[in-house]
Design a protein around this motif. Structure first.
Motif, PDB file in Angstrom:
ATOM      1  N   ALA A 159       6.044  -4.037  -2.765  1.00  0.00           N
ATOM      2  CA  ALA A 159       4.634  -4.301  -3.060  1.00  0.00           C
ATOM      3  C   ALA A 159       3.788  -3.049  -2.824  1.00  0.00           C
ATOM      4  O   ALA A 159       2.911  -2.709  -3.631  1.00  0.00           O
ATOM      5  CB  ALA A 159       4.121  -5.461  -2.204  1.00  0.00           C
ATOM      6  N   LEU A 160       4.073  -2.360  -1.707  1.00  0.00           N
ATOM      7  CA  LEU A 160       3.348  -1.123  -1.439  1.00  0.00           C
ATOM      8  C   LEU A 160       3.649  -0.065  -2.496  1.00  0.00           C
ATOM      9  O   LEU A 160       2.766   0.698  -2.902  1.00  0.00           O
ATOM     10  CB  LEU A 160       3.724  -0.591  -0.046  1.00  0.00           C
ATOM     11  CG  LEU A 160       3.213  -1.408   1.143  1.00  0.00           C
ATOM     12  CD1 LEU A 160       3.737  -0.827   2.445  1.00  0.00           C
ATOM     13  CD2 LEU A 160       1.696  -1.441   1.165  1.00  0.00           C
ATOM     14  N   TYR A 161       4.889  -0.014  -2.944  1.00  0.00           N
ATOM     15  CA  TYR A 161       5.273   0.960  -3.972  1.00  0.00           C
ATOM     16  C   TYR A 161       4.527   0.680  -5.278  1.00  0.00           C
ATOM     17  O   TYR A 161       4.024   1.602  -5.929  1.00  0.00           O
ATOM     18  CB  TYR A 161       6.779   0.893  -4.188  1.00  0.00           C
ATOM     19  CG  TYR A 161       7.284   1.871  -5.229  1.00  0.00           C
ATOM     20  CD1 TYR A 161       7.522   3.199  -4.890  1.00  0.00           C
ATOM     21  CD2 TYR A 161       7.526   1.463  -6.529  1.00  0.00           C
ATOM     22  CE1 TYR A 161       7.986   4.102  -5.827  1.00  0.00           C
ATOM     23  CE2 TYR A 161       7.986   2.370  -7.482  1.00  0.00           C
ATOM     24  CZ  TYR A 161       8.219   3.675  -7.126  1.00  0.00           C
ATOM     25  OH  TYR A 161       8.674   4.565  -8.061  1.00  0.00           O
ATOM     26  N   ARG A 162       4.461  -0.611  -5.649  1.00  0.00           N
ATOM     27  CA  ARG A 162       3.738  -0.958  -6.867  1.00  0.00           C
ATOM     28  C   ARG A 162       2.259  -0.614  -6.745  1.00  0.00           C
ATOM     29  O   ARG A 162       1.638  -0.119  -7.693  1.00  0.00           O
ATOM     30  CB  ARG A 162       3.922  -2.444  -7.184  1.00  0.00           C
ATOM     31  CG  ARG A 162       5.316  -2.803  -7.686  1.00  0.00           C
ATOM     32  CD  ARG A 162       5.331  -4.213  -8.244  1.00  0.00           C
ATOM     33  NE  ARG A 162       5.014  -5.201  -7.229  1.00  0.00           N
ATOM     34  CZ  ARG A 162       5.924  -5.807  -6.462  1.00  0.00           C
ATOM     35  NH1 ARG A 162       7.202  -5.513  -6.594  1.00  0.00           N
ATOM     36  NH2 ARG A 162       5.553  -6.709  -5.572  1.00  0.00           N
ATOM     37  N   GLU A 163       1.687  -0.879  -5.572  1.00  0.00           N
ATOM     38  CA  GLU A 163       0.281  -0.550  -5.365  1.00  0.00           C
ATOM     39  C   GLU A 163       0.068   0.962  -5.437  1.00  0.00           C
ATOM     40  O   GLU A 163      -0.915   1.435  -6.019  1.00  0.00           O
ATOM     41  CB  GLU A 163      -0.173  -1.074  -3.993  1.00  0.00           C
ATOM     42  CG  GLU A 163      -1.624  -0.779  -3.652  1.00  0.00           C
ATOM     43  CD  GLU A 163      -2.611  -1.521  -4.544  1.00  0.00           C
ATOM     44  OE1 GLU A 163      -3.771  -1.086  -4.607  1.00  0.00           O
ATOM     45  OE2 GLU A 163      -2.218  -2.523  -5.168  1.00  0.00           O
ATOM     46  N   SER A 164       1.003   1.718  -4.844  1.00  0.00           N
ATOM     47  CA  SER A 164       0.907   3.171  -4.906  1.00  0.00           C
ATOM     48  C   SER A 164       1.003   3.671  -6.339  1.00  0.00           C
ATOM     49  O   SER A 164       0.255   4.569  -6.750  1.00  0.00           O
ATOM     50  CB  SER A 164       2.002   3.799  -4.046  1.00  0.00           C
ATOM     51  OG  SER A 164       2.000   5.199  -4.156  1.00  0.00           O
ATOM     52  N   GLU A 165       1.931   3.098  -7.119  1.00  0.00           N
ATOM     53  CA  GLU A 165       2.062   3.497  -8.519  1.00  0.00           C
ATOM     54  C   GLU A 165       0.802   3.136  -9.306  1.00  0.00           C
ATOM     55  O   GLU A 165       0.361   3.897 -10.169  1.00  0.00           O
ATOM     56  CB  GLU A 165       3.282   2.811  -9.143  1.00  0.00           C
ATOM     57  CG  GLU A 165       4.599   3.427  -8.730  1.00  0.00           C
ATOM     58  CD  GLU A 165       4.720   4.847  -9.237  1.00  0.00           C
ATOM     59  OE1 GLU A 165       4.755   5.047 -10.460  1.00  0.00           O
ATOM     60  OE2 GLU A 165       4.759   5.765  -8.392  1.00  0.00           O
ATOM     61  N   HIS A 166       0.230   1.970  -8.995  1.00  0.00           N
ATOM     62  CA  HIS A 166      -1.001   1.571  -9.686  1.00  0.00           C
ATOM     63  C   HIS A 166      -2.125   2.555  -9.381  1.00  0.00           C
ATOM     64  O   HIS A 166      -2.865   2.977 -10.291  1.00  0.00           O
ATOM     65  CB  HIS A 166      -1.389   0.165  -9.246  1.00  0.00           C
ATOM     66  CG  HIS A 166      -2.671  -0.334  -9.846  1.00  0.00           C
ATOM     67  ND1 HIS A 166      -2.819  -0.576 -11.192  1.00  0.00           N
ATOM     68  CD2 HIS A 166      -3.881  -0.620  -9.272  1.00  0.00           C
ATOM     69  CE1 HIS A 166      -4.052  -0.995 -11.432  1.00  0.00           C
ATOM     70  NE2 HIS A 166      -4.710  -1.028 -10.290  1.00  0.00           N
ATOM     71  N   ARG A 167      -2.248   2.950  -8.131  1.00  0.00           N
ATOM     72  CA  ARG A 167      -3.291   3.909  -7.766  1.00  0.00           C
ATOM     73  C   ARG A 167      -3.016   5.269  -8.398  1.00  0.00           C
ATOM     74  O   ARG A 167      -3.950   5.965  -8.822  1.00  0.00           O
ATOM     75  CB  ARG A 167      -3.360   4.050  -6.248  1.00  0.00           C
ATOM     76  CG  ARG A 167      -3.900   2.804  -5.553  1.00  0.00           C
ATOM     77  CD  ARG A 167      -4.092   3.034  -4.076  1.00  0.00           C
ATOM     78  NE  ARG A 167      -4.650   1.864  -3.415  1.00  0.00           N
ATOM     79  CZ  ARG A 167      -4.959   1.808  -2.125  1.00  0.00           C
ATOM     80  NH1 ARG A 167      -4.739   2.874  -1.360  1.00  0.00           N
ATOM     81  NH2 ARG A 167      -5.458   0.714  -1.600  1.00  0.00           N
TER      82      ARG A 167
END
Length: 406
Positions: A159-167
């Motif tokens: 989830a953190l990785y996806r959020e990081s990629e989104h940012r």
């Protein structure tokens, strides 16, 4: 579903090495306990541990495992098979279930990974119970709790990785948007500068060349009968060419208009009227009303250019004999009026601007006035002359001041 494994970052590489060391350590622990504890099948346990370690070590070196979920699943199946054999031989193999959870959750799709974790936990519990020849709820706590922790950690990381990629994508889009905005602003600036230069060229160089053309035509007509008049026209055309050359140098050097250097706006307008009267069959007179007030360079340039363009139009089109140029200071406004006694025209039926025939003068004059927050009005009728009036505030709106600088 993306079939490629996530790209490793420095943090994930460090975690991967920790996982590798944990698995190797647990395999060494199982082999060491079998040897030191003089357990049955100790040699077979050591061999299976070594085989499991070898199969595990080969996987990260294979390019297919890093690029394809299918290849990763096959490799996990091979590691799992070795682990099942080891679990059948040694109870210590149950501890390998914990790092296997992370491998399954990381390399398999979410549903398949969750199913693999559940199957691994059940197998570990069952294998340990077989070695203990009994089963109690306490035996299930360790593998089940480890599976829950692994699922929470891996899914939280994802989830953190996806959020990081989104940012990251948002930052890239913002950067691209800023670049597009800068390009758009640059294009707008280029267009504004082109428009300004077009007005400058029309009001100076184009009008000067038009005057040269008229003077040379007059010289051509006067040449057979009056050579002295022809010489005078040619001399005036030469002087106009000299003035135009000075204007061209100003464009190159981006300096204040030469006509205003060392003189006031009133002096420049009076000189313009004198020069026009000397070069053409038009009597141009200048009048000054009101107490002169300091003007910004932008105001002076705009008013001078409007006067030049208006007189040039009078010479070319009006067939007038007189023109009155009046500069008026009206408190918080400055006004310029150019009135001639020419043939006039219908302001509602102006010709369409054409590169060959012209027709850009009035539009350029109006644009100059509007750029400084002013107005330009025209009153004319066929056979009744033309009156052009420009009104400029002494202090233009702040957002318009940069546009006014030539």
């Amino acid at each position: 579903m993306n079939t490629a494994a996530p790209v490793l970052t420095p943090t994930t590489r460090a975690l991967a090495w920790c996982l590798h060391l944990l698995i190797i350590g647990l395999l060494a622990l199982a082999a060491g306990r079998a040897v030191t504890g003089d357990r049955p099948h100790a040699g077979l346990i050591v061999a299976v541990s070594a085989a499991c370690g070898l199969v595990y070590a080969v996987g990260p070196t294979l390019p297919g495992v890093r690029r394809s979920r299918r290849a990763a699943a096959l490799w996990l199946a091979a590691v799992g098979a070795c682990w099942l054999v080891l679990l059948a031989l040694s109870a210590e193999a149950v501890w390998l279930a914990f790092p296997l959870y992370f491998l399954q959750l990381h390399l398999l799709p979410r549903r398949a990974g969750l199913a693999a974790v559940a199957a691994t936990a059940v197998t570990a519990i069952a294998g340990f119970a077989v070695h203990q020849h009994s089963f109690s709820p306490a035996m299930a706590i360790g593998p089940a709790l480890g599976a829950a922790v692994a699922v929470a950690v891996v899914w939280g990381y994802q989830a953190l990785y996806r959020e990081s990629e989104h940012r990251r994508r948002l930052i890239e889009e913002l950067t691209a948007t800023r670049a597009d905005l800068a390009a758009a602003q640059h294009t707008a600036g280029v267009l504004a500068e082109r428009d300004r230069l077009a007005r400058e060229i029309h009001d100076t160089l184009a009008q000067g060349l038009s005057s040269i053309q008229l003077l040379l035509r007059a010289a051509e007509r006067a040449l057979p009968q009056a050579p002295q008049n022809a010489a005078r026209y040619v001399d005036q055309a030469r002087q106009t060419a000299v003035d135009n050359l000075a204007e061209t140098c100003r464009f190159v050097a981006a300096l204040t208009p030469p006509t205003l250097e060392g003189t006031t706006l009133a002096g420049a307008l009076e000189r313009l009227c004198t020069t026009t009267s000397a070069r053409h069959r038009l009597t141009a007179r200048f009048h000054l009303t009101g107490a002169p007030a300091p003007l910004a360079t932008a105001h002076e340039v705009a008013l001078l250019r409007i006067a030049q363009s208006a007189l040039a139009n009078t010479v070319r089109h009006a067939e007038a004999t007189t023109a009155e140029v009046t500069l008026s200071y009206l408190g918080d406004h400055v006004a310029l009026d150019v009135v001639d006694d020419g043939r006039g025209f219908d302001p509602a039926r102006l010709p369409v601007p054409d590169p060959e025939a012209g027709g850009f003068g009035l539009a350029a004059m109006r644009a100059r006035a509007q750029a400084l927050g002013g107005t330009l009005t025209i009153e004319s009728a066929p056979g009744h002359g033309t009156a052009l009036a420009t009104r400029l505030p002494l202090t233009p709106p702040a957002e318009l001041q940069p546009e006014a600088r030539p």
